[in-house]
Scaffold this active site. Sequence first.
Site: not given
Ligand code: NAD
Length: 253
Positions: A10, A12-13, A42, A149, A153
Amino acid sequence: MGIYALTGGATGIGAAIKSLLITRGHRVIVVDLKDADITADLSTTIGRTAAVDGIKGLAPEGLDGLVTCAGVGSHIPNHRLIASVNYFGTVKVTEQLADLVAVKNGAIVLLSSNSAPMSTSNDYVDLLLSGDEDAALDASEKITGHEAYSGSKQAIARWMRRKAPAFARQGITINALAPGYTETPMTKVVSEDPKYGDSIKRFKESIPVGRAGKPEDIADFVDFLLGPKSRFICGSVLFIDGGHDAMLRADQF
Ligand code: NAD
């Protein structure tokens, strides 16, 4: 064209990955709490089952790939959610969808983090890897958000490496990405927090390539890992972090 399942698509990444795959002409089934093809939480067994059953119903012919982006950040006060969404929400869904990915000799990409090697909570990580969700969630309450966290990971990366040989023999490639600081809704919240804002600013300024990551940096690499030219890459933890891990841990890999 392919059909891919994507958790956390939905924002971010995940949203960048969804958009790129659709641009390439693929079909993407998104699982998320909102703006999704399958709305599922989830953090719960019921939500994971709804996600898996929903994906199986929408792609009975098999999946070309699965990408697990759903996650929550280290800033949230409920550490149980960090363990349940990040680790169990990733591995339980992956385990239950592996056969569907095997049908099409597909690829799986899990989102770990470049914070994974920083974890020092060995007991917590061992509990995650043991699969004892109740005990792991209890342990998450006794450590900091950063440890909950980074440990979640690290456990994802190690689970992936343990599974990779068997998955490969089934025709599946599986890898984990370790992004560095990437500008998304997750990091925006922390960077605007009066308590953490200054340290986040300094952290960003220390990224060797001179900028924070963008969701598109990660999406481009996921696109490559899902495609035909990466089929010899399997069982790897790939750092996409502008050189941060190399700067912090030059002699460990
Ligand atoms: P984000 O918050 O934009 O996206 C996370 C998504 O996960 C959201 O759409 C959210 O609704 C969904 N989500 C959260 N809880 C949930 C649940 N209980 N059930 C279903 N969906 C759920 O964050 P992002 O930065 O795009 O992160 C994406 C992934 O990348 C994550 O796993 C994060 O840990 C990882 N990550 C991010 C970064 C960073 O700097 N942004 C760095 C390393 C790893």
